[in-house]
Scaffold this active site. Sequence first.
Site, PDB file in Angstrom:
ATOM      1  N   LYS A  13      15.795   0.354 -14.684  1.00 60.63           N
ATOM      2  CA  LYS A  13      16.666   0.374 -13.438  1.00 60.63           C
ATOM      3  C   LYS A  13      18.050   0.130 -13.887  1.00 60.63           C
ATOM      4  O   LYS A  13      18.322  -0.947 -14.537  1.00 60.63           O
ATOM      5  CB  LYS A  13      16.342  -0.676 -12.563  1.00 60.63           C
ATOM      6  N   GLU A  61       3.459  -6.657   4.009  1.00 59.35           N
ATOM      7  CA  GLU A  61       3.673  -7.345   5.290  1.00 59.35           C
ATOM      8  C   GLU A  61       2.526  -7.831   6.215  1.00 59.35           C
ATOM      9  O   GLU A  61       2.661  -9.008   6.776  1.00 59.35           O
ATOM     10  CB  GLU A  61       4.448  -6.427   6.278  1.00 59.35           C
ATOM     11  N   ARG A  83       4.884  -3.471  10.680  1.00 62.30           N
ATOM     12  CA  ARG A  83       3.874  -3.064   9.676  1.00 62.30           C
ATOM     13  C   ARG A  83       2.589  -4.287   9.864  1.00 62.30           C
ATOM     14  O   ARG A  83       1.516  -3.785   9.460  1.00 62.30           O
ATOM     15  CB  ARG A  83       4.131  -3.192   8.316  1.00 62.30           C
TER      16      ARG A  83
END
Length: 633
Positions: A283, A369, A397
């Site tokens: 990244k 979640e 969610r």
Amino acid sequence: MTPGDYPLLEGIDSPEALRALSAGELPALARELRDFLLHSVARSGGHLAAGLGVVELTIALHYVYQTPEDRLVWDVGHQCYPHKILTGRRERIGTVRKTDGLAGFPKRDESPYDTFGVGHSSTSLSAAIGMALAARARGDGRRVCAVIGDGGMTAGQAFEALNHAGDARPDMLVILNDNEMSISENVGALSRTFARLLAGGLYGNLRRESKRVLEHMPPAMREFARRAEAHAKGMVVPGTFFEELGFQYFGPVDGHDLSALLPVLRRLRTTPGPLLLHVVTRKGKGYALAEEDPIAYHGVKAFDPAEGLTGGSGGGRPSYTQVFGEWLCDIAERDSRVWGITPAMREGSGLVEFARRFPGRYLDVGIAEQHSVTLAAGLACEGERPVLAIYSTFLQRGYDQLIHDIALQELPVLLALDRAGLVGADGPTHNGSFDLSYLRCIPNLVVMAPADENECRQMLYTGYRHDGPAAVRYPRGTGPGVTVSPEMQALPIGRAEPRRNGHRVALLAFGSMLAPALAAAERLDATVINMRFVKPVDEDAVLKAAATHELLVTVEENVIAGGAGSAVAEALDAAGETAVCRHIGLPDRFTDHGDPATLLSRLGLDADGIAAQVGEWLGSEKAAATDTGRGRG
């Protein structure tokens, strides 16, 4: 950036033009694309580190796959800027996340190359399976590829999709983009295994040595050894895990080496699936500052690439997120039963300092979640006081768990809902447009909306003191600048606060709408009530306002349908009160990305818009009263 700076990239207006290049030209294109991306995002702001990490992978996918006929599905979409640049949107990439500009995520109505709209994690596999099954049913030969990060792969929906794919056997490729990151560092056993074993050389060494030994064995022993190798491989690499689910596993492959990526993708594109290719990337690749601190460079405001990110948030006012983080540390210092929970949003939810000071009571569950909600319920069952810090849209969610596991059992869990209302640049996937509607219909739940920073702190304390489930929903960014008191005092639950006395009109403001309501009231000479509680709504304050004003107007940064205004209308109806009541809020449509102030103005949720709408209603009510000979005195 001036014309001619990117000779290869400036000739790419579609993947078809990309595929006209020779393979030998692609590394140079990757260098141009990475530099263009860096300087473009540095000028406009947006997501940076994720896109820098997939430059070569994006080029390779569009080079090998016949997009848009072949379907390419990105998970979450933070990494989609190189994809947008290569698919005809290079000249507009500077408008990304701005009002009327490009979306920050793939969006189906923006381009045929954006095959599936995303913004939340771990949906790519399910969508890709559906696309692959449709292609098989039609027999059109279309290929499907989904790109998901190692953080996204840890979420429950991804596992559900993997399990189904092993049974349905769609012809599709899943690319596991392993960069050891989501937004914050990845957590969980699977993530640690990827990072420790697959990115290293152990698996490759094992396979090479196994093949060398097997070549010299008799057939019977070779088969026995092959099975033993599979079990041994399962001890050091999760490839066996995917193979047990029905996937053919390939990799790991260096995601920045086009000479390695291209032949593998060419072979896998025509190989029957389901297939999983493990690609290792970094990244922030190519920009040293982003490589060193990919969290800071995940989403950036405009900056000078030569200097990097400098300075702080500016302005001197704390954000609501900071108010929450400081309150949580303060209350945890007083009460050892307090826990802080986040589904992979430590920085975004303001839990960095809490994690440092109270590591034994800090729980980052990853992109899970549903689990985070029920985990909080389990802690509450044992007498602990869990605080779940979660974005408004992410709680969607975990809605069943909120109803079934927390509210039904009346457990004392405090929900700190960040990013309520319009969030701006991230757009409809992240706008907290619905939480007042979906929360207020749940029994046993107290729902609060602070109008300023200090009220946010006091409401968090109120929710902590409440012996049952409670939610405090607050917006992104800073508030009106009210000084935050270090003291904490529980508010009387269900009690509103009159803020201005006026005539004819009463503005019943919820949360962030108090400031523009007060400004509009100065022009209208209207009464203003800071309602504070969405559930239970202050029925006494509503009925008193109805008895003394011609018109009640509710104002909220939530959809009108089923929201706080509906609670007021229901209270009037239950009391048999026939007062005229109108509602101002978000419309019955998804609000696009853009500058929040501009969007609120367009939607009539600033002071000018509120005053204008009330003025129109007053005029129409006066005309109606004249026509019928009736009116409220």
